[in-house]
Design a protein around this motif. Structure first.
Motif, short mmCIF file in Angstrom:
data_model
loop_
_atom_site.label_atom_id
_atom_site.label_comp_id
_atom_site.label_asym_id
_atom_site.label_seq_id
_atom_site.Cartn_x
_atom_site.Cartn_y
_atom_site.Cartn_z
N SER A 145 -0.62 -6.55 5.48
CA SER A 145 0.08 -5.66 5.59
C SER A 145 0.42 -4.55 4.60
N PHE A 146 -1.25 -5.19 3.66
CA PHE A 146 -1.11 -4.03 1.99
C PHE A 146 -2.89 -4.27 1.60
N ALA A 147 -2.91 -3.15 1.50
CA ALA A 147 -4.47 -3.30 0.97
C ALA A 147 -5.16 -4.72 -0.01
N PRO A 148 -5.64 -5.13 0.69
CA PRO A 148 -6.26 -6.26 -0.40
C PRO A 148 -7.02 -5.57 -1.78
N GLY A 149 -6.01 -7.23 -2.77
CA GLY A 149 -6.56 -6.65 -3.95
C GLY A 149 -5.77 -5.38 -4.88
N GLY A 150 -4.51 -4.89 -3.56
CA GLY A 150 -3.93 -4.34 -4.72
C GLY A 150 -2.24 -4.38 -5.13
N GLY A 151 -2.52 -3.38 -6.27
CA GLY A 151 -1.55 -3.81 -7.66
C GLY A 151 -0.07 -3.33 -7.57
N VAL A 152 0.53 -2.98 -6.59
CA VAL A 152 1.65 -2.70 -6.78
C VAL A 152 1.95 -2.82 -4.69
N GLY A 153 2.90 -1.93 -4.53
CA GLY A 153 3.80 -2.98 -3.04
C GLY A 153 5.19 -2.29 -2.92
N GLY A 154 5.42 -2.00 -1.92
CA GLY A 154 7.03 -1.72 -1.35
C GLY A 154 7.23 -0.47 -1.83
N ALA A 155 8.50 -0.01 -1.54
CA ALA A 155 9.03 1.35 -1.32
C ALA A 155 8.46 2.15 -1.68
N GLY A 156 8.34 3.14 -1.45
CA GLY A 156 7.53 4.83 -2.40
C GLY A 156 6.48 4.35 -2.61
N CYS A 157 5.23 3.56 -2.86
CA CYS A 157 3.97 2.58 -3.73
C CYS A 157 3.14 2.96 -2.42
N ASP A 158 3.45 2.01 -1.08
CA ASP A 158 2.09 1.72 -0.43
C ASP A 158 2.03 2.98 0.21
N ASP A 159 1.94 4.00 0.66
CA ASP A 159 1.32 5.25 1.00
C ASP A 159 0.32 5.70 0.02
N CYS A 160 1.14 5.33 -1.31
CA CYS A 160 -0.17 6.07 -1.67
C CYS A 160 -1.49 5.04 -2.19
N HIS A 161 -0.94 4.28 -2.65
CA HIS A 161 -1.34 2.86 -2.73
C HIS A 161 -2.29 1.32 -1.85
N GLY A 162 -1.33 1.68 -0.40
CA GLY A 162 -0.97 0.16 -0.20
C GLY A 162 -1.76 0.51 1.95
N THR A 163 -1.65 1.95 1.93
CA THR A 163 -2.14 1.54 3.46
C THR A 163 -2.54 3.08 3.81
N LEU A 164 -3.63 3.93 4.55
CA LEU A 164 -3.73 4.78 5.22
C LEU A 164 -2.83 4.75 6.73
N ALA A 165 -2.54 4.03 7.14
CA ALA A 165 -1.99 4.13 8.69
C ALA A 165 -0.84 4.33 9.17
N THR A 166 -0.37 5.40 8.09
CA THR A 166 0.26 5.99 7.85
C THR A 166 0.83 7.81 8.31
N SER A 167 1.61 8.52 9.03
CA SER A 167 1.35 9.47 8.98
C SER A 167 0.93 10.82 8.30
N THR A 168 1.77 9.93 6.94
CA THR A 168 1.53 10.44 5.48
C THR A 168 0.83 10.09 4.40
N SER A 169 -0.22 9.48 4.88
CA SER A 169 -1.61 8.82 4.23
C SER A 169 -3.06 9.39 5.12
N GLY A 170 -3.65 8.28 5.98
CA GLY A 170 -4.12 8.93 6.80
C GLY A 170 -5.45 9.02 6.31
#
Length: 379
Positions: A145-170
């Motif tokens: 559910s989050f980038a492996p080895g990620g150092g941050v998480g949660g609302a406001g962080c995931d789209d920049c540091h956690g996943t490329l699977a959202t319409s605001t990342s990709g």
């Protein structure tokens, strides 16, 4: 204005939108405007903008483009990874048929390009590529559910540091391609003046999450420096992509904007920071080069002594350089082992890890490129 909707459906996630207009020789964008743009996004009562499968996107695209990142850089009708139309050459990293990986020496029209291919993850194998929005109906990883080895998480962080699977990342989670500038050649380094190498820039997610920011403020953010192979490594050999590396322990030093020291390793660490920073058992391992390794080191110099002295540059296990125009001592980075878009191997590795057996004569084991004393091949 007539706009063709036929022909090969094109698309490369995370590469240059303007590449549809690139001439055969690497240069600033040239060619007919209609190759990339539509004025009204309407022709004969139909939307012009199409997705990777040739279906209407249903909405006009920014900067009047005919498609999105996937639609411009996919070849869903075959396995060719460079598509030509007249003088236009388009690099492809999503094919409809399985491409060749590892690439065949000497070149093949189906060889994966330098960054790899999204074929396998788009086909449903989450372990073989980045889960990028638009690849398939449900882009999320079925396990992570989050980038492996990620150092941050949660609302406001995931789209920049956690996943490329959202319409605001990709695609824009890594690339900011909203400009038409020279993408470099085999002798000139691509840096801020060219919009950064492969458009790998800190502006990527900033633009996605802050659409009101000015173009100038986005373009001022730091990115990755590198050299471009005119064939994007479809024919791996003497001509190859070259990335900038750094050996500065920048977690405890002043960085360089969003991408410290313009290195590819620092860029990857934006999502995979633990894998990158916490290397050893000394003081938490925050980029400290002392102590015993607990993770494979990245952003470290490849020694020029012992078995490492026999390393010869290879696209199978490439190194980066502090000065990309002068080469010199190699620097191990994340992409020394991984293809960032995807590969035929688990964990997006460049080679089959299971065949890397001590004493083996398997020349396709990338581990042995650096650890030359571990194979069964005489020096």
């Amino acid at each position: 204005m007539k706009t063709s909707q036929g022909g090969v459906v094109l698309g490369l996630v995370l590469l240059v939108l303007g590449a549809l207009c690139v001439d055969i020789a690497p240069a600033a964008v040239t060619g007919d405007c209609v190759n990339c743009h539509t004025i009204h996004n309407s022709q004969d009562g139909q939307d012009v903008a199409r997705d990777k499968d040739g279906d209407p996107l249903g909405t006009a695209q920014v900067t009047l483009l005919n498609s999105d990142c996937l639609g411009c850089h996919s070849n869903m009708e075959g396995s060719s990874t460079i598509v030509e139309s007249g003088a236009i050459r388009i690099p492809i990293v999503l094919t409809g048929s399985e491409p060749t990986d590892p690439p065949e020496p000497g070149g093949s029209s189906s060889n994966v390009l330098a960054g790899g291919n999204f074929f396998w993850v788009a086909d449903g194998d989450d372990d073989k590529g980045h889960n990028v929005y638009g690849l398939r109906a449900n882009p999320a990883d079925s396990t992570l559910s989050f980038a492996p080895g990620g150092g941050v998480g949660g609302a406001g962080c995931d789209d920049c540091h956690g996943t490329l699977a959202t319409s605001t990342s990709g695609c824009r989670g890594c690339h900011y391609p909203a400009h038409h500038q020279d993408d470099g050649n085999s002798t000139d380094a691509v840096d801020s003046g060219d919009g950064w190498y492969r458009f790998l820039s800190g502006a990527a997610m900033t633009a996605a999450r802050n659409p009101d920011l000015s173009r100038d403020s986005l373009m001022s953010l730091e990115g990755v420096t590198g050299l471009e192979d005119p064939n994007w490594e479809q024919s791996p050999g003497a001509s190859h992509n070259t990335y900038k590396g750094t050996t500065v322990q920048y977690m405890s030093a002043t960085g360089n904007g969003n991408v410290p020291y313009n290195s590819i390793g620092a860029f990857c660490s934006g999502c995979h920071s633990n894998f990158h920073h916490e290397k050893n058992d000394s003081d938490g391992g925050m980029m400290d080069a002392s102590g015993a390794w607990i993770r494979h080191p990245s952003d470290v110099v490849l020694p020029e002594t012992g078995e490492y002295a026999n390393y010869i540059y290879t696209a199978l296990a490439p190194v980066a350089y502090e000065d990309v125009t002068a080469a010199g001592q190699g620097i191990v980075t994340c992409i020394s082992c991984h293809r960032p878009h995807g590969s035929s191997q688990p964990n997006m590795l460049r080679w089959n890890y299971d065949t890397c057996v001590n004493g083996s004569t398997d020349s396709e084991c990338g581990c042995f490129a650096c650890h030359t004393a571990k194979d069964g091949i005489a020096d």
